[in-house]
Structures are given as C-alpha cells and as structure tokens.
Write a protein that holds these residues in place. Sequence first.
Motif, PDB file in Angstrom:
ATOM      1  N   GLY A 117       1.118  -1.296   0.240  1.00 22.70           N
ATOM      2  CA  GLY A 117       0.427   0.036   0.041  1.00 22.70           C
ATOM      3  C   GLY A 117       0.800   1.206  -0.006  1.00 22.70           C
ATOM      4  O   GLY A 117       0.256   2.527   0.252  1.00 22.70           O
ATOM      5  N   TYR A 118       2.345   1.550  -0.360  1.00 22.45           N
ATOM      6  CA  TYR A 118       3.024   2.318  -0.794  1.00 22.45           C
ATOM      7  C   TYR A 118       1.921   3.446  -1.784  1.00 22.45           C
ATOM      8  O   TYR A 118       1.286   3.075  -2.138  1.00 22.45           O
ATOM      9  N   THR A 119       2.403   4.799  -1.487  1.00 22.51           N
ATOM     10  CA  THR A 119       1.982   5.782  -2.477  1.00 22.51           C
ATOM     11  C   THR A 119       2.981   6.511  -2.950  1.00 22.51           C
ATOM     12  O   THR A 119       3.982   6.881  -2.094  1.00 22.51           O
ATOM     13  N   GLY A 120       2.805   7.404  -3.277  1.00 18.96           N
ATOM     14  CA  GLY A 120       3.625   8.493  -3.940  1.00 18.96           C
ATOM     15  C   GLY A 120       4.256   7.735  -4.922  1.00 18.96           C
ATOM     16  O   GLY A 120       3.770   7.071  -5.511  1.00 18.96           O
ATOM     17  N   ARG A 121       5.515   8.940  -5.311  1.00 22.29           N
ATOM     18  CA  ARG A 121       6.605   8.675  -6.135  1.00 22.29           C
ATOM     19  C   ARG A 121       6.426   7.026  -6.166  1.00 22.29           C
ATOM     20  O   ARG A 121       7.415   6.634  -5.699  1.00 22.29           O
ATOM     21  N   HIS A 122       6.597   6.646  -7.623  1.00 24.89           N
ATOM     22  CA  HIS A 122       6.983   5.220  -7.775  1.00 24.89           C
ATOM     23  C   HIS A 122       7.388   5.055  -9.227  1.00 24.89           C
ATOM     24  O   HIS A 122       6.809   5.136  -9.957  1.00 24.89           O
ATOM     25  N   ASP A 123       8.888   5.279  -9.705  1.00 25.12           N
ATOM     26  CA  ASP A 123       9.863   5.349 -11.159  1.00 25.12           C
ATOM     27  C   ASP A 123       9.602   4.078 -11.568  1.00 25.12           C
ATOM     28  O   ASP A 123       9.366   4.207 -13.388  1.00 25.12           O
ATOM     29  N   ARG A 124       9.598   3.462 -10.675  1.00 28.98           N
ATOM     30  CA  ARG A 124       9.476   2.040 -11.761  1.00 28.98           C
ATOM     31  C   ARG A 124      10.510   2.109 -12.588  1.00 28.98           C
ATOM     32  O   ARG A 124      10.432   1.177 -14.236  1.00 28.98           O
ATOM     33  N   THR A 125      12.051   2.284 -12.603  1.00 32.14           N
ATOM     34  CA  THR A 125      13.144   1.646 -13.536  1.00 32.14           C
ATOM     35  C   THR A 125      14.081   0.861 -12.351  1.00 32.14           C
ATOM     36  O   THR A 125      13.824   0.377 -11.545  1.00 32.14           O
ATOM     37  N   ALA A 184       6.978  11.010   7.226  1.00 33.83           N
ATOM     38  CA  ALA A 184       7.968  11.762   7.339  1.00 33.83           C
ATOM     39  C   ALA A 184       8.866  12.809   5.534  1.00 33.83           C
ATOM     40  O   ALA A 184      10.142  13.081   6.153  1.00 33.83           O
ATOM     41  N   VAL A 185       8.708  12.441   4.625  1.00 29.10           N
ATOM     42  CA  VAL A 185       9.854  12.939   4.222  1.00 29.10           C
ATOM     43  C   VAL A 185       8.365  13.216   2.540  1.00 29.10           C
ATOM     44  O   VAL A 185       6.748  12.660   2.865  1.00 29.10           O
ATOM     45  N   PRO A 186       8.672  14.066   1.909  1.00 23.65           N
ATOM     46  CA  PRO A 186       7.616  14.157   0.736  1.00 23.65           C
ATOM     47  C   PRO A 186       7.181  13.079  -0.015  1.00 23.65           C
ATOM     48  O   PRO A 186       7.632  11.668  -0.170  1.00 23.65           O
ATOM     49  N   ASP A 187       5.955  13.134  -0.515  1.00 25.80           N
ATOM     50  CA  ASP A 187       5.022  12.356  -1.763  1.00 25.80           C
ATOM     51  C   ASP A 187       6.239  11.476  -2.564  1.00 25.80           C
ATOM     52  O   ASP A 187       6.171  10.891  -3.010  1.00 25.80           O
ATOM     53  N   ASP A 188       7.016  12.703  -2.645  1.00 19.11           N
ATOM     54  CA  ASP A 188       7.819  13.051  -4.344  1.00 19.11           C
ATOM     55  C   ASP A 188       9.110  11.964  -3.964  1.00 19.11           C
ATOM     56  O   ASP A 188       9.991  12.223  -4.732  1.00 19.11           O
ATOM     57  N   ALA A 189       9.342  12.180  -2.575  1.00 21.39           N
ATOM     58  CA  ALA A 189      11.067  11.713  -2.493  1.00 21.39           C
ATOM     59  C   ALA A 189      11.015  10.084  -3.035  1.00 21.39           C
ATOM     60  O   ALA A 189      10.173   9.264  -3.359  1.00 21.39           O
ATOM     61  N   PRO A 190      12.146   9.005  -2.882  1.00 22.02           N
ATOM     62  CA  PRO A 190      12.199   8.402  -3.660  1.00 22.02           C
ATOM     63  C   PRO A 190      11.821   7.090  -3.307  1.00 22.02           C
ATOM     64  O   PRO A 190      12.168   7.225  -1.898  1.00 22.02           O
ATOM     65  N   LEU A 191      11.385   5.994  -3.311  1.00 18.28           N
ATOM     66  CA  LEU A 191      10.682   5.228  -2.707  1.00 18.28           C
ATOM     67  C   LEU A 191      11.631   4.672  -1.503  1.00 18.28           C
ATOM     68  O   LEU A 191      11.646   4.325  -0.406  1.00 18.28           O
ATOM     69  N   ALA A 192      12.574   4.398  -1.863  1.00 16.78           N
ATOM     70  CA  ALA A 192      13.834   3.741  -1.234  1.00 16.78           C
ATOM     71  C   ALA A 192      13.893   4.423   0.250  1.00 16.78           C
ATOM     72  O   ALA A 192      14.311   4.103   1.141  1.00 16.78           O
ATOM     73  N   THR A 193      13.678   6.205  -0.178  1.00 16.13           N
ATOM     74  CA  THR A 193      13.640   7.089   1.487  1.00 16.13           C
ATOM     75  C   THR A 193      12.391   6.599   2.302  1.00 16.13           C
ATOM     76  O   THR A 193      12.227   7.129   3.460  1.00 16.13           O
ATOM     77  N   ARG A 194      11.512   6.459   1.443  1.00  9.73           N
ATOM     78  CA  ARG A 194      10.437   6.648   1.851  1.00  9.73           C
ATOM     79  C   ARG A 194      10.236   5.402   2.381  1.00  9.73           C
ATOM     80  O   ARG A 194       9.873   5.184   3.423  1.00  9.73           O
ATOM     81  N   ILE A 195      10.763   4.005   1.798  1.00 11.09           N
ATOM     82  CA  ILE A 195      11.011   2.785   2.482  1.00 11.09           C
ATOM     83  C   ILE A 195      11.530   2.788   3.989  1.00 11.09           C
ATOM     84  O   ILE A 195      10.942   2.604   5.290  1.00 11.09           O
ATOM     85  N   ALA A 196      13.054   3.133   4.078  1.00 13.72           N
ATOM     86  CA  ALA A 196      13.107   3.562   5.103  1.00 13.72           C
ATOM     87  C   ALA A 196      12.866   4.782   6.383  1.00 13.72           C
ATOM     88  O   ALA A 196      13.214   4.131   7.376  1.00 13.72           O
TER      89      ALA A 196
END
Length: 178
Positions: A41-49, A103-115
């Motif tokens: 259920g992650y939301t926000g940026r997901h680059d799919r790269t 705690a980080v913006p929704d457009d932060a990289p996925l790895a950052t949001r997971i961490a």
Amino acid sequence: MVFAHDTEMSLQAAAALVNTLEPPPTLDAVTDLTAFFDRFGYTGRHDRTRAELDDVRALRPRLRELLTADRDTAVGIVNDLLAQHQAVPRLVRHAPLDWHLHAVPDDAPLATRIAVETALAMIDVIREDELSRLGVCADDGCEGVVVDLSRNRSKRFCSTTCGNRNAVAAYRARQAAD
C-alpha cells in the motif's frame, strides 16, 4: 492490535523486503518492485525503473540490521536514518488509512520513503519495548526476519515454507522414533 496499522504495515513490508535476500532470491525485476509497492500500500512516487529497484535492493542490509538489532543499537540506526533523510514527521490522511505519519515528501524516492517509514515504525517498537516481536526465523537453514504481531507471540518462522519444512521434519522424527 499491537501497533497502529501503519506501523504494522511498515514492519511487515520491511521484513518482506529484507527476506528477498533469502534463497530463492527475489525482487530481481522492476515488476517485482511494483508488486511489492502495491502489496504494502505504498503511495506517492514510484518510478518503475531499474535505478529505483537497485536503490531499494541496496536498502535491504541496513533494514535487516535494524530489524535484528538490540534496543540501543536500533535507536542509533533509527536516528541515523531519520537524520540522513531529513525526516520531518507530519500527519497525513489518504485512502484507505485515517491519520498516520509520513516524514518525507510523497515525491521522495521510494527507497527513502521505505527507510523512513521503517524508522518511524521502529520508534513505536522501541518506545513500547517490543523488540521481542522481531527476530530471525527459527528454521536452522534460514536467516529470514520474522515480525510477530500475534497476541500470544507464537510466530517463529518467516514464511509458510519454513514452518511447513519444520513441521514435516518434526513429523518424520516422531515417525522414526516409533
């Protein structure tokens, strides 16, 4: 419920991500990362790269260290992750969840949001002194991480596969003893 829903989901997601290190290796393709993103259920940026996949895969050893650390070590890792990513907690609400922390913006990289989401979840675990709910799989041949959210703290295996393998081995040992 032991923890808030977002805490439980972040812990389960972190364990699932860490356990992709275990044989057979998984999380090899961008489509695997998309399935992970959707499953938890992650939301926000997901680059799919491929670069995003590589960044998420690179996070696994640090999360493993966090999820298997003692309380004092876990505090240091949590503080490092939050500082590294300049985390500023804020309450947000989006479907299907009510108010919870980001705690980080929704457009932060996925790895950052997971961490950061894992670090935030670990704050609850540490403050409630519930690190005993985290551990390593009881299967002798497995190093998977276990998140035990059961009421009676009975979860010992990281997956059904490990649990079944041990049940079959115990059954065979009982049969051989008879």
